[in-house]
Design an enzyme around this catalytic site. Structure first.
Site, PDB file in Angstrom:
ATOM      1  N   LYS A 189      34.491  44.284  47.386  1.00  0.00           N
ATOM      2  CA  LYS A 189      35.759  43.543  47.255  1.00  0.00           C
ATOM      3  C   LYS A 189      36.153  43.478  45.782  1.00  0.00           C
ATOM      4  CE  LYS A 189      36.818  39.220  46.697  1.00  0.00           C
ATOM      5  NZ  LYS A 189      37.976  39.364  45.779  1.00  0.00           N
ATOM      6  N   GLU A 265      25.599  38.567  38.147  1.00  0.00           N
ATOM      7  CA  GLU A 265      25.818  38.785  36.707  1.00  0.00           C
ATOM      8  C   GLU A 265      26.936  37.830  36.319  1.00  0.00           C
ATOM      9  OE1 GLU A 265      27.420  39.649  33.562  1.00  0.00           O
ATOM     10  OE2 GLU A 265      27.889  41.694  34.228  1.00  0.00           O
ATOM     11  N   CYS A 299      31.841  39.082  29.602  1.00  0.00           N
ATOM     12  CA  CYS A 299      30.849  38.040  29.886  1.00  0.00           C
ATOM     13  C   CYS A 299      29.861  37.928  28.720  1.00  0.00           C
ATOM     14  CB  CYS A 299      30.143  38.313  31.195  1.00  0.00           C
ATOM     15  SG  CYS A 299      29.676  40.017  31.369  1.00  0.00           S
ATOM     16  N   GLU A 396      32.462  28.727  28.119  1.00  0.00           N
ATOM     17  CA  GLU A 396      32.929  30.103  28.068  1.00  0.00           C
ATOM     18  C   GLU A 396      34.459  30.116  28.132  1.00  0.00           C
ATOM     19  OE1 GLU A 396      31.957  32.635  31.458  1.00  0.00           O
ATOM     20  OE2 GLU A 396      31.665  34.299  30.068  1.00  0.00           O
TER      21      GLU A 396
HETATM   22  P1  ADP Z   1      37.288  34.386  37.265  1.00  0.00           P
HETATM   23  O1  ADP Z   1      37.185  32.895  37.179  1.00  0.00           O
HETATM   24  O2  ADP Z   1      37.046  35.057  35.969  1.00  0.00           O
HETATM   25  O3  ADP Z   1      38.509  34.898  37.979  1.00  0.00           O
HETATM   26  P2  ADP Z   1      35.629  34.505  39.555  1.00  0.00           P
HETATM   27  O4  ADP Z   1      34.186  34.258  39.519  1.00  0.00           O
HETATM   28  O5  ADP Z   1      36.530  33.454  40.137  1.00  0.00           O
HETATM   29  O6  ADP Z   1      36.053  34.869  38.096  1.00  0.00           O
HETATM   30  O7  ADP Z   1      35.960  35.844  40.331  1.00  0.00           O
HETATM   31  C1  ADP Z   1      35.146  36.982  40.333  1.00  0.00           C
HETATM   32  C2  ADP Z   1      35.156  37.579  41.727  1.00  0.00           C
HETATM   33  O8  ADP Z   1      34.660  36.594  42.631  1.00  0.00           O
HETATM   34  C3  ADP Z   1      36.533  37.969  42.244  1.00  0.00           C
HETATM   35  O9  ADP Z   1      36.411  39.169  43.009  1.00  0.00           O
HETATM   36  C4  ADP Z   1      36.901  36.813  43.151  1.00  0.00           C
HETATM   37  O10 ADP Z   1      37.798  37.175  44.176  1.00  0.00           O
HETATM   38  C5  ADP Z   1      35.545  36.454  43.727  1.00  0.00           C
HETATM   39  N1  ADP Z   1      35.443  35.081  44.247  1.00  0.00           N
HETATM   40  C6  ADP Z   1      36.085  33.979  43.813  1.00  0.00           C
HETATM   41  N2  ADP Z   1      35.743  32.902  44.561  1.00  0.00           N
HETATM   42  C7  ADP Z   1      34.851  33.330  45.488  1.00  0.00           C
HETATM   43  C8  ADP Z   1      34.111  32.708  46.540  1.00  0.00           C
HETATM   44  N3  ADP Z   1      34.224  31.414  46.797  1.00  0.00           N
HETATM   45  N4  ADP Z   1      33.267  33.473  47.268  1.00  0.00           N
HETATM   46  C9  ADP Z   1      33.121  34.791  47.006  1.00  0.00           C
HETATM   47  N5  ADP Z   1      33.799  35.428  46.051  1.00  0.00           N
HETATM   48  C10 ADP Z   1      34.651  34.738  45.283  1.00  0.00           C
END
Ligand code: ADP
Length: 496
Positions: A189, A265, A299, A396
């Site tokens: 995804k 990560e 990161c 961060e």
């Molecule tokens: P950022 O805050 O930098 O956008 P995230 O950790 O929110 O980083 O997002 C990184 C990835 O995790 C994206 O592909 C996002 O769609 C996915 N993501 C965000 N929330 C969830 C969740 N609750 N479960 C699984 N994947 C998630």
């Protein structure tokens, strides 16, 4: 909504953008007919909409992956044939470097030169893991006469992979390379901010000749499709790159579902330490790369810069002069070093941190404001006199914001450098080998650079100590994340 759209890019590249979910070797619409908009961070306009995966689509993709893992061609391929497929995919990345990098710059906003490097590195990563495919061996272990024991490194199965928006194609390759080399199948995804380049790359999966269902690419929202993937009872492993907050959610989802294997990560707040004996001009160049590369959206960004007190004032002055030369602007312009931040949400978060820094009394040496009036551009910002209690020194920011402070000696900097829950990376600049070795030995970080920064290499493992992650990506180490060891013990009479 149709499954493709013609897009014209500012550099004259015209192409047909796939919009569907790439499941079982085909682009399809989501079963619930949902779509979401993709924005251009340079002008805030909508580029196109893509089909959105919901829980049902995740289930369909997982079923396609499971079918490919258990039947069809994939399990019958020789390891060397898996390697050839990855190498072919790497070739196709290189042949399509202009298209892939242009799409990346449009969607993510990163300068075109950076996107080209990402595509080249992604190709290198796929080829590197292609090389590993037929070199994954178990061991024969002698225990006693009359027995024969050996181990096998078997694929885990269906791997869910959730990637972020800061290096869309590179993270695509970091995830897919080791998973496929070891014989797994994948449902990946992309981040909702940047789904486009991965879909263009999905076309190359078919062109390379992968059997359908081996690699599935879906666009979707984190809390919907990401959550469905990490909670799915038939996903055997989940690999995630993103925020520590979401990393915890993924670990919980694994615990609450089928205890799928997890690698994470996550975030960082990495110290970049400059000793008085360092080559100051070079240290400044690396400090620039450390924090301002990729608009601070790394990161492992060197966001905490510590300078030994005797050269602190000189360093700050020279660093400021150097950063003034960073060209901010249109990612498609040849001179641009820093494009826009990826989204309005990120832009607002970063501006919030900048305001906090000002309120807390840190000194804005340069920057501190929005750049221009359109697009999510932020001036490269340096705060000096930042104290350990300040939010900008602890959290961060994930943007072009450096916090600088001074230190006295090795003991102090090791303590301060380690005073964070993160542990992804760190750097030391010094001409003294003893200092370099002592400090890197004492720093709690997965990667320690000496006299350089952000020098990631496919052959070198990358990952976090402490709350920066679980497991390692890249290098041989990543193969362990995608295999499980089976022990076979044969009784040749020795066990009665
Ligand atoms: P950022 O805050 O930098 O956008 P995230 O950790 O929110 O980083 O997002 C990184 C990835 O995790 C994206 O592909 C996002 O769609 C996915 N993501 C965000 N929330 C969830 C969740 N609750 N479960 C699984 N994947 C998630």
């Amino acid at each position: 909504m149709s499954l493709t759209q013609q897009i014209s890019l500012p550099n004259g590249v015209k192409y047909e953008q796939p919009l569907g979910l790439f499941i079982n070797g085909e682009f399809v619409k989501g079963v619930e007919g949902k779509t979401f908009e993709v924005h251009n961070p340079s002008d805030e306009k909508v580029i196109c909409s893509v089909h959105e995966a919901t829980e049902k689509d995740v289930d369909i993709a997982v079923k396609a992956a499971r079918a490919a893992f258990t039947g069809g061609e994939w399990p019958k391929l020789k390891p060397s044939q898996r390697g050839q497929l990855l190498c072919k995919l790497a070739d196709l990345f290189e042949e399509n470097v202009t298209k892939l990098s242009s799409v990346e710059s449009l969607d993510n906003g990163k300068a075109l030169a950076l996107s080209r490097t990402d595509v080249t590195m992604a190709a290198g990563c796929l080829r590197y893991y292609g090389g590993w495919a037929d070199k994954i061996h178990g061991k024969v272990v002698d225990t006693q006469p009359g027995t024969f024991n050996y181990t096998k490194h078997e694929p885990i199965g269906v791997c869910g992979q959730i990637i972020p928006w800061n290096f869309p194609l590179l993270m695509w390759a970091w995830k897919i390379g080791p998973a496929i080399a070891t014989g797994n199948v994948v449902v990946l995804k992309t981040a909702e901010q940047t789904p486009l380049s991965a879909l263009v790359a999905a076309e190359l999966i078919n062109e390379a000749g992968f059997p359908p269902g081996v690699i599935n690419i879906i666009s979707g929202i984190g809390r919907v499709a990401g959550a469905a993937l990490s909670n799915h009872m038939d996903v055997d492993k989940i690999a995630f790159t993103g925020s520590t907050l979401v990393g915890r959610t993924i670990l919980r989802a694994a615990a609450d579902s089928n205890l799928k294997k997890v690698t994470l990560e996550l975030g960082g707040k990495s110290p970049n330490i400059v000793f008085a004996d360092a080559d100051i001009e070079k240290a400044i160049e690396w400090a620039n790369i450390g924090i301002f590369f990729n608009h601070g959206q790394c990161c492992c960004a060197g966001s905490r810069i510590y300078v030994q007190e005797s050269i602190y004032d000189t360093f700050v002055e020279k660093f400021k002069e150097r950063i003034r030369k960073n060209v901010v602007g249109d990612p498609f312009h040849g001179d641009t070093f820093q494009g826009p931040q990826v989204s309005k949400l990120q832009f607002d978060r970063i501006m919030g941190y900048i305001e906090h820094g000002k309120e807390e009394g840190a000194v804005v040496e340069i920057g501190g404001k929005r750049f221009g009036d359109v697009g999510y551009f932020i001036e490269p910002t340096i705060f000096s006199n930042v104290t350990p209690d300040m939010k900008i020194m602890n959290e961060e920011i994930f943007g072009p914001v450096a916090s600088i402070a001074k230190f006295k000696d090795i003991d102090e900097i090791v303590e301060v450098g380690n005073a964070t829950n993160y542990g992804l990376a760190a750097a030391v600049h010094t001409k003294d080998l003893n200092t370099a070795i002592e400090v890197t030995n004492r720093l709690k970080a997965g990667t320690c650079w000496v006299n350089c920064y952000n020098m990631l290499n496919t052959a070198l493992p990358f990952g976090g100590f402490k709350e920066s992650g679980v497991g390692r990506e890249l290098g041989k180490a990543a193969l362990a994340n995608y295999t499980q060891v089976k022990t076979v013990q044969i009784n040749l009479g020795g066990l009665g």
